[in-house]
Design an enzyme around this catalytic site. Structure first.
Site, PDB file in Angstrom:
ATOM      1  N   TYR A 157       0.837  -1.210   0.000  1.00 47.14           N
ATOM      2  CA  TYR A 157       0.000   0.000   0.000  1.00 47.14           C
ATOM      3  C   TYR A 157       0.869   1.257   0.000  1.00 47.14           C
ATOM      4  CZ  TYR A 157      -3.225   3.563   1.811  1.00 47.14           C
ATOM      5  OH  TYR A 157      -3.956   4.719   1.998  1.00 47.14           O
ATOM      6  N   LYS A 161       1.273   4.435  -2.794  1.00 45.10           N
ATOM      7  CA  LYS A 161       1.045   5.853  -2.503  1.00 45.10           C
ATOM      8  C   LYS A 161       2.278   6.700  -2.837  1.00 45.10           C
ATOM      9  CE  LYS A 161      -3.170   5.304  -1.381  1.00 45.10           C
ATOM     10  NZ  LYS A 161      -4.214   5.778  -2.320  1.00 45.10           N
TER      11      LYS A 161
END
Length: 254
Positions: A157, A161
């Site tokens: 994750y 980002k």
């Protein structure tokens, strides 16, 4: 739901919001539509999109945006309906918590596809459309504190980002001269209703509507000279050296 006193005018603008059925996605759709925009709300969650049923300002579409054929179908629909002014890349897998040492290649690829590949597929189509029509446009992508700092057990994750922030800078540098802007909103602790939070300097969590307000600002003429920027909507979390003040090291007595 938190009511916002911030006012923007998006009358006549066409906005695409991905991940529209989620907590932040719903706030984004409602705020852009409430400001006068015509919104295409896209998500894999068909049931979740029903929250927009009956709103004449919002059209919905179901699909996996990591697939090229779905991205093509989304843009075909946008072009039939008059084009695109603002792209909001919000779609993401956020719920996975797996230690890096245990993460499988399949899970890694799934998170990269959902979070980063989808943003690429839509962003590249948006900028090509704006280039070919000789007009500018705005991309707002949802990042996270994990884009610059690490969460526990969310390595894939966080990589996505950081990648979204890098993608936004690349678009800003390469296409800013065409009036195309790409910025990020990096919110923290968006859990629904506002609640107290001792690890955030502001003392509370962030409302989804506050994230949406930041996105509306970044896509608006008020932010015309902001490009490749990351706007942190986190109550001061990123400014703090340690998230738990109780763990601050005490200075030894002289």
């Amino acid at each position: 739901m938190r009511m916002s006193s911030v006012r923007f005018d998006y009358t006549g603008e066409r906005v695409l919001v991905t991940g529209a059925a989620g907590l932040i996605g719903r706030a984004l759709v409602r705020r852009f539509a409430g400001a006068g925009a015509r919104v295409l709300a896209v998500d894999v969650d068909e049931e979740g999109l029903k929250v927009f049923d009956g709103d004449p300002r919002v059209a919905t579409m179901v699909g996996d945006l990591a697939r090229e054929d779905v991205a093509d179908a989304v843009f075909a629909r946008l072009l039939r309906d008059g084009g695109l002014d603002v792209l909001v890349n919000n779609a993401a897998m956020t719920e996975v918590r797996t230690p890096f040492i245990d993460i499988s290649a399949g899970l890694w690829d799934a998170i990269i596809s959902a979070n980063l590949r989808s943003a690429y597929l839509l962003s590249v189509r948006a900028v090509r459309h704006w280039r070919d029509t000789g007009r500018g446009g705005a991309i707002v992508s949802l990042s996270s504190p994990g884009g610059s700092r690490a969460h526990e057990d969310q390595s894939a994750y966080d990589v996505t980002k950081a990648g979204i922030e890098a993608l936004s800078r690349a678009i800003a540098v390469e296409l800013g001269g065409l009036g195309i802007r790409a910025n990020c909103v990096a919110p923290a602790s968006v859990v629904g209703e506002i609640r107290p939070a001792t690890d955030i300097p502001a003392g509370r969590t962030t409302a989804p509507e506050e994230v949406a307000d930041a996105a509306l600002f970044l896509a608006s003429p008020a932010a015309e000279q902001l490009n490749g920027h990351v706007l942190r909507v986190d109550g001061g979390l990123h400014a703090r050296l340690r998230t738990d003040p109780a763990q601050e090291q005490q200075r030894a007595p002289a």
